[in-house]
Write a protein that holds these residues in place. Structure first.
Motif, PDB file in Angstrom:
ATOM      1  N   ALA A 169       0.822  -1.208   0.000  1.00 33.68           N
ATOM      2  CA  ALA A 169       0.000   0.000   0.000  1.00 33.68           C
ATOM      3  C   ALA A 169       0.858   1.261   0.000  1.00 33.68           C
ATOM      4  CB  ALA A 169      -0.939  -0.008   1.201  1.00 33.68           C
ATOM      5  N   SER A 170       1.983   1.246   0.713  1.00 33.84           N
ATOM      6  CA  SER A 170       2.829   2.439   0.758  1.00 33.84           C
ATOM      7  C   SER A 170       3.437   2.730  -0.608  1.00 33.84           C
ATOM      8  CB  SER A 170       3.936   2.270   1.807  1.00 33.84           C
ATOM      9  OG  SER A 170       4.803   1.203   1.463  1.00 33.84           O
ATOM     10  N   ALA A 171       3.852   1.681  -1.319  1.00 30.94           N
ATOM     11  CA  ALA A 171       4.430   1.897  -2.652  1.00 30.94           C
ATOM     12  C   ALA A 171       3.413   2.560  -3.584  1.00 30.94           C
ATOM     13  CB  ALA A 171       4.895   0.566  -3.230  1.00 30.94           C
ATOM     14  N   LYS A 172       2.171   2.117  -3.524  1.00 32.02           N
ATOM     15  CA  LYS A 172       1.130   2.705  -4.366  1.00 32.02           C
ATOM     16  C   LYS A 172       0.851   4.157  -3.965  1.00 32.02           C
ATOM     17  CE  LYS A 172      -1.220  -1.681  -5.341  1.00 32.02           C
ATOM     18  NZ  LYS A 172      -2.469  -2.466  -5.144  1.00 32.02           N
ATOM     19  N   ALA A 173       0.805   4.390  -2.648  1.00 28.38           N
ATOM     20  CA  ALA A 173       0.493   5.736  -2.174  1.00 28.38           C
ATOM     21  C   ALA A 173       1.585   6.737  -2.555  1.00 28.38           C
ATOM     22  CB  ALA A 173       0.289   5.717  -0.659  1.00 28.38           C
ATOM     23  N   TRP A 174       2.846   6.341  -2.390  1.00 27.07           N
ATOM     24  CA  TRP A 174       3.938   7.250  -2.720  1.00 27.07           C
ATOM     25  C   TRP A 174       3.997   7.523  -4.225  1.00 27.07           C
ATOM     26  CZ3 TRP A 174       6.493  10.424   0.242  1.00 27.07           C
ATOM     27  CH2 TRP A 174       6.516  10.182   1.619  1.00 27.07           C
ATOM     28  N   GLU A 175       3.682   6.530  -5.020  1.00 27.61           N
ATOM     29  CA  GLU A 175       3.671   6.729  -6.472  1.00 27.61           C
ATOM     30  C   GLU A 175       2.618   7.774  -6.861  1.00 27.61           C
ATOM     31  OE1 GLU A 175       3.177   4.101 -10.588  1.00 27.61           O
ATOM     32  OE2 GLU A 175       3.142   3.122  -8.628  1.00 27.61           O
ATOM     33  N   LYS A 176       1.452   7.690  -6.233  1.00 30.39           N
ATOM     34  CA  LYS A 176       0.412   8.679  -6.503  1.00 30.39           C
ATOM     35  C   LYS A 176       0.831  10.065  -6.036  1.00 30.39           C
ATOM     36  CE  LYS A 176      -3.601   5.593  -6.163  1.00 30.39           C
ATOM     37  NZ  LYS A 176      -4.831   5.298  -5.367  1.00 30.39           N
ATOM     38  N   ALA A 177       1.441  10.113  -4.851  1.00 32.94           N
ATOM     39  CA  ALA A 177       1.845  11.409  -4.302  1.00 32.94           C
ATOM     40  C   ALA A 177       2.876  12.087  -5.194  1.00 32.94           C
ATOM     41  CB  ALA A 177       2.391  11.236  -2.889  1.00 32.94           C
ATOM     42  N   TRP A 178       3.833  11.340  -5.677  1.00 30.36           N
ATOM     43  CA  TRP A 178       4.884  11.920  -6.512  1.00 30.36           C
ATOM     44  C   TRP A 178       4.371  12.324  -7.890  1.00 30.36           C
ATOM     45  CZ3 TRP A 178       8.875   7.639  -4.970  1.00 30.36           C
ATOM     46  CH2 TRP A 178       9.379   7.938  -3.694  1.00 30.36           C
ATOM     47  N   ALA A 179       3.324  11.628  -8.364  1.00 34.45           N
ATOM     48  CA  ALA A 179       2.748  12.004  -9.654  1.00 34.45           C
ATOM     49  C   ALA A 179       1.966  13.306  -9.539  1.00 34.45           C
ATOM     50  CB  ALA A 179       1.847  10.886 -10.177  1.00 34.45           C
ATOM     51  N   GLY A 180       1.415  13.579  -8.358  1.00 34.27           N
ATOM     52  CA  GLY A 180       0.774  14.857  -8.112  1.00 34.27           C
ATOM     53  C   GLY A 180      -0.583  15.045  -8.753  1.00 34.27           C
ATOM     54  N   ARG A 181      -1.226  13.983  -9.225  1.00 31.97           N
ATOM     55  CA  ARG A 181      -2.506  14.129  -9.914  1.00 31.97           C
ATOM     56  C   ARG A 181      -3.658  13.493  -9.138  1.00 31.97           C
ATOM     57  NH1 ARG A 181       0.117  17.312 -11.836  1.00 31.97           N
ATOM     58  NH2 ARG A 181       0.685  17.679 -14.029  1.00 31.97           N
ATOM     59  N   GLU A 182      -3.366  12.790  -8.060  1.00 29.28           N
ATOM     60  CA  GLU A 182      -4.408  12.162  -7.251  1.00 29.28           C
ATOM     61  C   GLU A 182      -4.128  12.456  -5.779  1.00 29.28           C
ATOM     62  OE1 GLU A 182      -5.677   8.012  -8.393  1.00 29.28           O
ATOM     63  OE2 GLU A 182      -3.767   8.104  -9.472  1.00 29.28           O
TER      64      GLU A 182
END
Length: 571
Positions: A169-182
């Motif tokens: 779950a953390s890997a998915k969350a950080w990927e979203k955070a760094w993309a900045g669109r969700e």
């Protein structure tokens, strides 16, 4: 026992341990006779050295290989699972044509069947099986109908979820955070119900059509499903047969066929792991693995009596170095775990040299240390006993004195070590006595006021209500900390850290449900006090280290720490 020429022998190494094959205990029985007693099906997981993925040692890395042994011809046949899958706990159909298995890739455990004639495997339904403990995953109702349990709402199998939820779950969350669109907001509310991860449903499954029927465990069940629900459990942990039997004393009964008077035993002997068949009063080896242990010089063990300072009769087990000579006093490691009991009988896996995974204590003996494993009786404060922290000294020092009086141990070179509740106990003992030369705490707690199990839940919108149950079960603290803060403080090594004078080594995985902050707090406090301390954090590891690289690294650090703290003594 088979031993090689002396010139080929060596002391136990981490490579020897990583090459061992395990047989899971809490994933159902791994051995079963066919209905006629003429064939034996069993699962053998790959070793950590040979496996390609690593998670939850209870599943043996999830790469179990199914074998069928013809007991009349001794012909062995391997039925490999499809790529990236492993199998567990075989159960024969009544006509012996099909074997039900639990299939897993590490993220799921699903019901499957293997056609014995062709060796082909089919996953029956993409639903998760819960771990059954020592009971079977399955029970055949007839040749085409299988009974099993499924997790509620197809949640991941509980222990796989505990091991993986935070990291995935953390890997998915950080990927979203760094993309900045969700957005990555995770909202919790006080009126939000806690998730029930252990809801279990019963399932009747047609293996030919794939049709299935779901039943609630608490409902009025048909007789066929009631029989499955109430299927018996085997003893846990399984007990070795002991001395005076036809099979070796370290044997564990894993299957029997009363109609043909046959029994199958798993034997983790010093020099190999063997499957032994006992029939008509005669025993024979029908399968063998871990034969590289025949090149390892075994350690010698002794069971010694001692009396706790509370007046209780207790026992300890000493593992002596392979090259130990009578009259030598060696440095020692006291391995602690509150509530543990040492007996004269042999408990399965109890400190065997042929022990897979990361807790083979014979590695310490192989490097010259005597290992002291004491019984540690405790009192339950809920029933009028003393605080758990106050019970530790009852057995710790008396056990050391017994090993010293026996002539095995140099009292100036005794270290204390433990894992999990044992890690907490090691830290707690360091606050109570300067006797120990150093301490090693793996996955230990230090501050019960801040103890949470939130790494499992942190990246999902799920409240964690497990804290109080955990502190009550492990530390007998039944009230929340705001009602009895003094009890939490008395049982927290962090609040007595100024009493620690010995060097401390801590090892902790960042995905551990015993949060890594427990070791980080203790390290920060020791550092602030100017005490010698070392904290090694293992990224991606949970409560028990799974990666062979990390297991090897941890042992090298532990041994280096001990050898630096207790340099070779002149004997």
């Amino acid at each position: 026992m088979i031993r090689r020429e002396f010139s080929t022998l060596h002391t136990l190494s981490i490579d020897d341990v990583l090459a061992l094959r395990d047989f899971p205990i809490i994933c159902g029985p791994q051995f079963e006779f066919d209905p006629h007693g003429t064939r034996l099906a069993f699962c053998v997981p790959k070793s950590l050295k040979d496996a390609t993925r690593f998670f939850l040692s209870a599943l043996g890395g999830g790469e179990g290989e199914l074998g069928i042994l013809d007991l009349e011809t001794s012909e062995y046949r391997s039925l490999p699972a499809p790529d990236k899958l492993g199998v567990l706990s075989p159960v024969w159909s009544p006509d012996g044509s099909t074997i039900a298995v639990a299939a897993t890739d590490g993220s799921f455990i699903q019901p499957a069947v293997i056609d014995v004639a062709s060796g082909k495997m089919r996953v029956l339904i993409e639903r998760n099986l819960p771990l059954p403990g020592t009971r079977t995953f399955f029970q055949w109702i007839d040749n085409s109908t299988l009974a099993c349990e499924l997790t509620g709402k197809n949640r991941p199998t509980l222990w796989l979820d505990i091991e993986k939820r935070g990291a995935v779950a953390s890997a998915k969350a950080w990927e979203k955070a760094w993309a900045g669109r969700e957005p990555t907001a995770s909202r919790l509310t006080s009126d939000q119900p806690a998730a029930d991860f252990e809801t279990i449903e019963l399932c009747s499954l047609n293996v030919e059509t794939g049709q299935y029927e779901i039943f609630s465990r608490d409902s009025d069940l048909p007789a066929r499903m009631e029989s499955f629900r109430d299927r018996p459990e085997r003893e846990f942990p399984p007990r070795c047969v002991g001395f005076g039997k036809i099979v070796p004393p370290e044997s564990v009964l894993v299957a029997s066929h009363p109609e043909t008077d046959q029994s199958i035993y798993l034997v983790r002997s010093d020099d190999a792991t063997r499957v032994i068949r006992l029939t008509a009063g005669e025993a024979s080896t029908v399968f063998e693995t871990d034969t590289h242990m025949g090149d390892v010089i075994p350690s010698r063990t002794q069971v010694l009596p001692f009396k706790t300072s509370a007046g209780q009769d207790a026992k300890l087990r000493c593992i002596l170095p392979p090259d130990y000579k009578e009259g030598e006093r060696r440095p020692a490691v006291l391995w602690v775990y509150p509530g543990f009991t040492v007996g004269d009988d042999l408990a399965h896996r109890q400190h065997l040299i042929n022990e897979p995974g990361c807790f083979n204590l014979h590695l310490l003996a192989a490097h010259g240390f005597v290992v002291i494993i004491p019984s540690m009786p405790v009192e339950d404060e809920r029933r009028g006993g003393r605080e758990l922290a106050d019970c530790l000294m009852d057995s710790a020092l008396p056990a050391c004195e017994a090993a010293i009086d026996a002539g095995y141990v140099d009292r100036k070179h005794v270290h204390v070590a433990g894992h999990s509740l044992g890690g907490w106990a090691a830290l707690m003992l360091l606050t109570k006595t300067p006797f120990f030369r150093s301490g090693i705490a793996m996955a230990g707690t230090s501050n019960l006021l801040s103890l949470t199990d939130d790494v499992w839940f942190r990246y999902d919108s799920i409240p964690d209500d497990s804290r109080q149950a955990g502190t009550a079960e492990n530390y007998y603290l039944t009230e929340p900390p705001w009602r009895t803060p003094d009890r939490y403080i008395r049982n927290s090594p962090l609040f007595s850290v100024e009493n620690i004078s010995a060097p401390v080594l801590m090892l902790h995985g960042d995905q551990d449900y015993v949060e890594i902050g427990q070791s980080e707090q203790m390290f920060a406090a020791l550092r602030l006090l100017g005490r010698k301390a070392e904290l090694v954090r293992y990224w991606g590891e949970a409560h028990v280290f799974e990666s062979p690289a990390n297991i090897e690294d941890a042992w090298r650090r532990i041994l280096s720490w001990l050898e630096q703290s207790s340099p070779a003594l002149s004997l």
